[in-house]
Design a protein around this motif. Structure first.
Motif, short mmCIF file in Angstrom:
data_model
loop_
_atom_site.label_atom_id
_atom_site.label_comp_id
_atom_site.label_asym_id
_atom_site.label_seq_id
_atom_site.Cartn_x
_atom_site.Cartn_y
_atom_site.Cartn_z
N LEU A 43 0.91 -1.18 0.04
CA LEU A 43 0.05 0.25 0.07
C LEU A 43 0.96 1.31 0.04
CD1 LEU A 43 -2.68 -0.97 2.55
CD2 LEU A 43 -2.93 -0.85 0.20
N ASP A 77 -17.91 -0.49 -1.69
CA ASP A 77 -17.22 -0.97 -0.24
C ASP A 77 -16.84 -2.16 -0.38
OD1 ASP A 77 -19.60 -2.03 0.14
OD2 ASP A 77 -20.54 -0.16 1.21
N LYS A 78 -16.64 -2.74 -1.58
CA LYS A 78 -15.82 -4.04 -1.47
C LYS A 78 -14.45 -4.10 -1.90
CE LYS A 78 -20.12 -5.36 -4.37
NZ LYS A 78 -19.83 -5.24 -5.75
N GLU A 79 -13.84 -3.31 -2.64
CA GLU A 79 -12.41 -3.22 -2.78
C GLU A 79 -11.75 -2.04 -3.14
OE1 GLU A 79 -12.15 -6.47 -5.65
OE2 GLU A 79 -9.68 -6.79 -5.58
N VAL A 80 -10.44 -2.14 -2.87
CA VAL A 80 -9.80 -0.90 -3.18
C VAL A 80 -8.58 -1.65 -3.87
CG1 VAL A 80 -8.05 1.05 -2.62
CG2 VAL A 80 -10.62 0.61 -1.41
N LEU A 111 -13.68 -1.83 4.90
CA LEU A 111 -12.70 -1.39 3.88
C LEU A 111 -12.05 -0.04 4.39
CD1 LEU A 111 -12.26 -2.59 0.93
CD2 LEU A 111 -13.67 -0.73 0.25
N VAL A 146 -8.30 -4.01 2.34
CA VAL A 146 -8.36 -3.76 1.06
C VAL A 146 -9.55 -4.50 0.46
CG1 VAL A 146 -6.04 -3.21 0.75
CG2 VAL A 146 -6.73 -5.60 0.14
N SER A 147 -10.09 -5.31 0.54
CA SER A 147 -11.11 -6.31 0.24
C SER A 147 -12.01 -6.90 0.90
CB SER A 147 -10.67 -7.04 -1.31
OG SER A 147 -9.99 -8.12 -0.55
N ARG A 148 -13.43 -7.22 0.87
CA ARG A 148 -14.16 -7.97 1.23
C ARG A 148 -14.73 -8.96 0.43
NH1 ARG A 148 -16.11 -5.95 6.62
NH2 ARG A 148 -18.09 -6.69 6.15
#
Lengths: 61, 428, 210
Positions: B130, B195-198, C126, C140-142
């Motif tokens: 990151l 709001d699942k993934e960055v 997140l 970073v992910s769910r």
């Protein structure tokens, strides 16, 4: 590459500057007349600097 | 690669479109989740043996990728094959901007992207670590790998066209929020999917012709238009080097100038006072005694210090070499006027004058002086002084100006380039 | 590694558990999931053919993680809304059990870690960060996923296909962590993101045309 050319350009300028200072160059406009014999010069009528084509100031302000 | 013990290589396969029947090759072996029928552009489920249609193609407009699917080559030292293509779009100030993304596949490595906008190309890989500065992308600068990245843009991107195959579900209309940070030639990007993934990725700017060569593409790439976010500045490094050289040159020039000032002797070769009465002789002419001008050829200054008071005087000098007869001729107009008007005093001109003759060779010289004045004027006293080897700062000033002009132009060019870059950003 | 021989309770084919830590294996012939107890073996389910997949890793692929070598012993294939990924069970020199995560060729190695405070699923939103062993990890992910298939030897019993949520976390130093919320007590795995070169993989699958 460009900066090397520039350095060369700059050194030439500084070189010329040094030469100009050393040799006493000026931007003055002047007239250069050749071989004027002394005897002729002393003659009031035969040679005058004015004949060389001075820019003359002919009046007032 | 060491051969798999007993297992044959994974074979290439193709799927038949249930909509139009056309066969489309699947290049990513088992990775493909979606594959777009190359004929009718329907998005098919590649994992389902029956190959169901997931989205039908409705748009009349068809986009042809500049790089055909199946193209292979080495980009940034890694072999890859173009397997997917999508067009994505953002809307800024009611204007839609579209760019293209080519999905790059290698069976042993992570998927990468080749993006293209207005002729500018980037190879993009996802990051394992990151960046510093908090997890959620915002508009402040970021640091990654010791490099600082400035925020360039945050926008919602929509997929408007797809072709080829993808290892994840993709639909026309998919939307993600993207933030870009630049440190040319690199660009740090974050893509947020609700709001699942960055996902953070790093893009590197490549010149179009490099890409065309690496992928052995025919013809010429499209010419880039404008300045792109992470496009490297063509003059950046050169400008700094130029200023460094300029500093060196100015120092050198200063040293020579100081040496010149210090070594100039300023030796008085001749001085005498004369009186000129315009009434008696309109054109007076006199000759000075012979004096010596020594040393190497240097400048000679002829000074005329007059007692002029509200009148003018014309002085013609001829510096004549007694031996060679060579003469340097200059004409000088000296005038000095002054008065008081409305309580304020004014002056015009100067009572003294000086002129320098360049490179006068050494020798024995005399001056021939011709004077003229207003017939009705009063007599003038004037002192003529000849000084040998006078210095000047003129050439130093000229040299410094000439030295400094190219780096100024280069800096200006670099500045204009950066302005064009940032005009396209959120901060422009 | 000690091997234990047995016969598949379904089809009778010979089964070998190459690693003593393996609890279940999949019979290569009839694809029965066979669980091993200290005394005997028991069929607990059947797994369908694994979907046609493209991971370059296969059972018995070898590699290196840090200063240790490892062998790939088993696999779990997960499926989620966007696609699939593999969790390869690896056994390191010395017997330690680990997981090599493989999501579209993005690799990470992690190990089951105990004794650390694990956030609840709602806490692990997140962008939230947690500190474990002095390193800050950010979510970073769910992902909501389910088992799509198993292969080889695994260190636990599992054959269910219920959905389970995984939360992945990364750090600024390329560390990797994942929380498995399938059981009542969530499990935390910590390790590092790696790539094909650093793993020095050998005996990988070959692909037509590459």
């Amino acid at each position: 590459m460009i900066s090397k050319l520039y350095l060369l350009y700059g050194l030439v300028i500084v070189g010329l500057m040094g030469t100009a200072e050393y040799r006493g160059w000026r931007l003055t406009l002047f007239n250069e007349a050749r071989t004027v014999p002394r005897s002729v010069r002393d003659n009031p009528g035969s040679y005058r600097p004015v004949y060389g084509g001075f820019r003359r100031f002919t009046g007032g302000k | 690669m060491v051969e798999a013990q007993g297992r044959p290589p994974v074979s290439v396969r193709s799927v038949n479109c249930p909509n139009c029947g056309a066969a489309t090759a699947v290049r990513t072996f088992g990775h493909a989740v979606n594959v777009v029928c190359q004929s009718c552009r329907s998005i098919l489920d590649a994992t389902n043996p029956g190959v169901t249609i997931l989205q039908r193609y409705t748009d009349a407009v068809r986009e042809e990728p500049l790089i055909p699917l199946g193209t292979r080559g080495k980009l940034l030292d890694i072999e890859c094959e173009v397997v997917g293509f999508q067009v994505r779009q953002i809307v800024v100030d009611d204007v839609a901007y579209q760019w293209r993304e080519y999905l790059l596949f290698n069976p042993y490595r992570e998927f990468r992207y080749l993006t293209e906008y207005a002729g500018h190309w980037n190879v993009v890989s996802t990051l394992d670590a990151l960046p510093e500065g908090g997890p959620t992308p915002d508009s402040s600068a970021r640091s990654y790998g010791g490099q600082r990245y400035r925020h360039f843009q945050t926008a919602e991107a929509t997929t408007t066209f797809v072709l080829g195959e993808f290892p994840w579900q993709i639909r026309v209309g998919d939307m993600t929020t993207g933030s870009d940070y630049v440190a040319p030639p690199l660009m740090l990007s974050a893509e947020v999917d609700a709001d699942k993934e960055v996902t953070w990725s790093l893009g590197r700017y490549l010149r179009a012709d490099e890409i065309w060569t690496s992928l052995s593409l025919p013809g010429k790439p499209p010419r880039p238009v404008g300045v792109f976010a992470n496009q490297p500045s063509p003059s950046q490094g050169a400008t700094r080097a130029m200023w460094r050289n300029a500093a060196l040159l100015v120092v050198l020039a200063t040293v020579l100038w100081i040496a010149h000032l210090a070594s100039a002797r300023g030796k008085e070769a001749f001085a005498q006072t004369y009186v000129f009465d315009p009434k008696t002789a309109q054109e007076a002419s006199l000759v000075t005694p012979v004096f010596e001008l020594d040393g190497r050829p240097t400048a000679v200054q002829i000074e005329t210090a007059t007692s002029l008071d509200n009148q003018w005087m014309f002085v013609g000098y001829a510096l004549v070499n007694d031996e060679t007869g060579q003469a340097f001729e200059v004409a000088r107009d000296v005038s000095y006027y002054h008065g008081v008007e409305d309580g304020e005093s004014w002056t015009e001109g100067a009572a003294t004058d000086a002129v320098a003759l360049p490179s006068v060779p050494a020798g024995r010289y005399f001056l021939r002086i011709e004077t003229e004045g207003e017939r009705t004027a009063s007599p003038v006293r004037y002192r003529v002084r000849v000084v040998r080897d006078v210095p000047t700062s003129l050439w130093f000033i000229v040299a410094v100006v000439l030295i400094v002009i190219p780096p100024i132009l280069a800096s200006r060019r670099a500045l204009l380039f950066e302005r064009r870059r940032w005009q396209e950003s959120d901060h422009g | 590694m000690t091997s234990r021989a047995a016969n598949c309770p379904n089809c009778g084919a010979p089964l070998v558990y190459r690693w003593s830590s393996s609890v279940q294996t999949v019979c290569e012939y009839c694809r029965s999931i066979v669980v091993r107890t200290d005394v005997d073996v028991k069929k607990v389910g059947q797994v369908g053919d694994l979907p046609y997949d493209a991971s370059p890793i296969q059972l018995s692929t070898e590699g290196r993680y840090g200063d240790k070598g490892f062998v790939v012993a088993g696999r779990i294939l997960y499926q989620y809304e966007q696609g699939t990924w593999n969790e390869w069970r690896i056994v390191l020199d010395g017997g330690a059990d680990g997981w090599l995560s493989d999501a579209q060729n993005a690799f990470a190695v992690s190990f089951l870690t105990s004794g650390l405070k694990i956030p609840t699923l709602s806490q692990a939103a997140l962008g939230r960060s947690f500190v474990w062993n002095g390193t800050s990890f950010t979510v970073v992910s769910r992902t909501l996923a389910h088992y799509a298939g198993v292969e080889g030897e695994l260190p636990f019993e599992y054959w269910d296909k219920t959905d389970v949520t995984f939360v992945d976390l990364r750090s600024e130093g390329a560390d990797f962590a994942t929380i498995d919320y399938s059981d009542e007590a969530p499990a935390l795995y910590i390790g590092k993101a790696v790539d094909f070169d650093t793993l020095r993989l050998r005996n990988v699958r070959t692909f037509e045309g590459w």
